[in-house]
Design a protein around this motif. Sequence first.
Motif, PDB file in Angstrom:
ATOM      1  N   LEU A   7      51.227 -24.916  35.654  1.00 29.66           N
ATOM      2  CA  LEU A   7      50.253 -25.989  35.549  1.00 29.66           C
ATOM      3  C   LEU A   7      50.083 -26.388  34.087  1.00 29.66           C
ATOM      4  N   THR A   8      49.762 -27.658  33.867  1.00 27.80           N
ATOM      5  CA  THR A   8      49.570 -28.129  32.501  1.00 27.80           C
ATOM      6  C   THR A   8      48.151 -28.657  32.303  1.00 27.80           C
ATOM      7  N   VAL A   9      47.803 -28.808  31.023  1.00 25.55           N
ATOM      8  CA  VAL A   9      46.480 -29.244  30.630  1.00 25.55           C
ATOM      9  C   VAL A   9      46.070 -30.468  31.454  1.00 25.55           C
ATOM     10  N   GLY A  10      44.824 -30.456  31.888  1.00 30.09           N
ATOM     11  CA  GLY A  10      44.331 -31.508  32.770  1.00 30.09           C
ATOM     12  C   GLY A  10      44.115 -30.983  34.187  1.00 30.09           C
ATOM     13  N   ASP A  11      44.828 -29.929  34.554  1.00 34.95           N
ATOM     14  CA  ASP A  11      44.621 -29.316  35.858  1.00 34.95           C
ATOM     15  C   ASP A  11      43.366 -28.443  35.778  1.00 34.95           C
ATOM     16  N   GLU A  12      42.415 -28.702  36.651  1.00 30.81           N
ATOM     17  CA  GLU A  12      41.119 -28.009  36.618  1.00 30.81           C
ATOM     18  C   GLU A  12      41.223 -26.500  36.862  1.00 30.81           C
ATOM     19  N   LEU A  14      43.025 -24.435  35.381  1.00 29.43           N
ATOM     20  CA  LEU A  14      43.124 -23.761  34.085  1.00 29.43           C
ATOM     21  C   LEU A  14      41.761 -23.506  33.444  1.00 29.43           C
ATOM     22  N   LYS A  15      40.723 -24.157  33.942  1.00 28.01           N
ATOM     23  CA  LYS A  15      39.373 -24.000  33.378  1.00 28.01           C
ATOM     24  C   LYS A  15      38.518 -23.007  34.162  1.00 28.01           C
ATOM     25  N   LYS A  16      39.089 -22.413  35.203  1.00 26.62           N
ATOM     26  CA  LYS A  16      38.312 -21.526  36.070  1.00 26.62           C
ATOM     27  C   LYS A  16      38.492 -20.062  35.699  1.00 26.62           C
ATOM     28  N   LYS A  17      37.425 -19.282  35.910  1.00 29.74           N
ATOM     29  CA  LYS A  17      37.468 -17.842  35.655  1.00 29.74           C
ATOM     30  C   LYS A  17      38.132 -17.150  36.837  1.00 29.74           C
ATOM     31  N   CYS A  18      38.996 -16.201  36.528  1.00 29.12           N
ATOM     32  CA  CYS A  18      39.743 -15.481  37.560  1.00 29.12           C
ATOM     33  C   CYS A  18      38.964 -14.283  38.084  1.00 29.12           C
ATOM     34  N   ARG A  19      39.246 -13.946  39.337  1.00 30.06           N
ATOM     35  CA  ARG A  19      38.636 -12.776  39.972  1.00 30.06           C
ATOM     36  C   ARG A  19      39.495 -11.539  39.718  1.00 30.06           C
ATOM     37  N   PRO A  20      38.861 -10.373  39.646  1.00 28.62           N
ATOM     38  CA  PRO A  20      39.632  -9.137  39.464  1.00 28.62           C
ATOM     39  C   PRO A  20      40.537  -8.865  40.660  1.00 28.62           C
ATOM     40  N   VAL A  21      41.616  -8.166  40.396  1.00 32.25           N
ATOM     41  CA  VAL A  21      42.507  -7.698  41.459  1.00 32.25           C
ATOM     42  C   VAL A  21      41.911  -6.408  42.007  1.00 32.25           C
ATOM     43  N   ILE A  52      49.842 -20.568  37.034  1.00 34.34           N
ATOM     44  CA  ILE A  52      50.640 -20.932  38.214  1.00 34.34           C
ATOM     45  C   ILE A  52      49.729 -21.153  39.428  1.00 34.34           C
ATOM     46  N   GLY A  53      48.438 -21.352  39.152  1.00 36.70           N
ATOM     47  CA  GLY A  53      47.504 -21.712  40.211  1.00 36.70           C
ATOM     48  C   GLY A  53      46.890 -20.555  40.961  1.00 36.70           C
ATOM     49  N   ILE A  54      47.030 -19.322  40.469  1.00 31.91           N
ATOM     50  CA  ILE A  54      46.490 -18.140  41.136  1.00 31.91           C
ATOM     51  C   ILE A  54      45.309 -17.621  40.316  1.00 31.91           C
ATOM     52  N   LEU A  55      44.120 -17.644  40.896  1.00 26.34           N
ATOM     53  CA  LEU A  55      42.914 -17.251  40.154  1.00 26.34           C
ATOM     54  C   LEU A  55      42.640 -15.756  40.272  1.00 26.34           C
ATOM     55  N   ARG A  56      43.573 -14.975  39.787  1.00 16.22           N
ATOM     56  CA  ARG A  56      43.468 -13.521  39.740  1.00 16.22           C
ATOM     57  C   ARG A  56      43.758 -13.059  38.314  1.00 16.22           C
ATOM     58  N   ARG A  57      43.222 -11.900  37.944  1.00 14.72           N
ATOM     59  CA  ARG A  57      43.362 -11.371  36.585  1.00 14.72           C
ATOM     60  C   ARG A  57      44.693 -10.626  36.442  1.00 14.72           C
ATOM     61  N   VAL A  58      45.760 -11.409  36.317  1.00 14.16           N
ATOM     62  CA  VAL A  58      47.130 -10.893  36.236  1.00 14.16           C
ATOM     63  C   VAL A  58      47.870 -11.606  35.103  1.00 14.16           C
ATOM     64  N   VAL A  59      48.575 -10.824  34.284  1.00 11.71           N
ATOM     65  CA  VAL A  59      49.331 -11.356  33.147  1.00 11.71           C
ATOM     66  C   VAL A  59      50.675 -10.649  33.079  1.00 11.71           C
ATOM     67  N   GLU A 137      42.427 -14.751  27.525  1.00  8.48           N
ATOM     68  CA  GLU A 137      41.537 -15.921  27.480  1.00  8.48           C
ATOM     69  C   GLU A 137      41.823 -16.871  28.642  1.00  8.48           C
ATOM     70  N   HIS A 138      43.103 -16.992  29.027  1.00  7.23           N
ATOM     71  CA  HIS A 138      43.439 -17.813  30.205  1.00  7.23           C
ATOM     72  C   HIS A 138      42.672 -17.322  31.432  1.00  7.23           C
ATOM     73  N   LEU A 139      42.487 -16.018  31.552  1.00 12.84           N
ATOM     74  CA  LEU A 139      41.833 -15.440  32.726  1.00 12.84           C
ATOM     75  C   LEU A 139      40.356 -15.794  32.800  1.00 12.84           C
ATOM     76  N   ASP A 140      39.804 -16.224  31.675  1.00 17.98           N
ATOM     77  CA  ASP A 140      38.406 -16.667  31.636  1.00 17.98           C
ATOM     78  C   ASP A 140      38.287 -18.182  31.570  1.00 17.98           C
ATOM     79  N   GLY A 141      39.388 -18.882  31.803  1.00 18.67           N
ATOM     80  CA  GLY A 141      39.367 -20.335  31.869  1.00 18.67           C
ATOM     81  C   GLY A 141      39.444 -21.047  30.530  1.00 18.67           C
ATOM     82  N   HIS A 142      40.026 -20.385  29.529  1.00 21.78           N
ATOM     83  CA  HIS A 142      40.113 -20.987  28.192  1.00 21.78           C
ATOM     84  C   HIS A 142      41.559 -21.235  27.787  1.00 21.78           C
ATOM     85  N   LEU A 143      41.772 -22.315  27.046  1.00 27.39           N
ATOM     86  CA  LEU A 143      43.079 -22.632  26.479  1.00 27.39           C
ATOM     87  C   LEU A 143      43.023 -22.464  24.966  1.00 27.39           C
TER      88      LEU A 143
END
Length: 157
Positions: A7-12, A14-21, A52-59, A137-143
Amino acid sequence: MALRTILTVGDETLKKKCRPVTEFNDHLHTLLDDMTETLLESGGVGLAAPQIGILRRVVVLLDVNKDPEEVIELINPEVIEMNELEQTIEGCLSVPGKYGYVMRPTWAKIRAQDRNGNWFEREGEGIVAQCFCHETEHLDGHLFTEKVTEYVEVEQE
C-alpha cells in the motif's frame, strides 16, 4: 508463498494502529513467508504488515549489517532501548520516490516474539536500528514523513 501488494501513502490502512498477534499458527507463518517474499522482491530493507493491508503487529526486515540474506521476523515488537539520535536519510516502500532527513538512533534493542511465540531480544546498529524504529512506527499508524525535517533527492541505482 505469494507476493502481496504494498500500500502507498493515501491509503487509510497505513494510519491505523495494529492489533497484537495472539495466535501463532499456520496463518501467521503464511503471512510471514508472504511478507518475506514481498520484501525481497521490493528491494527494501523492512516491511510491516499494515503496508500490505494486514493490521497485525508483524514486521520482517533484513539484517544488512551482518547477513543481507538473513530475514529477521518480529512479532509484537517493541523498541526497548536506544542510544543517541542522529540525522539520517530515510525512505519507505509505502512512500515511493520520497526521501528525507529524520532523526534515528545509531543503536537500538528490540524485544519481540518469533513465529512460534517465543520472546527474544535483538540489537541492531545503523540501518538495522533505524529499521527497528521505522517499522515499529508503522504498527502504530505512523509514516516516516511525519518525522522528515527536509526532503532530499536520492539517485536510484
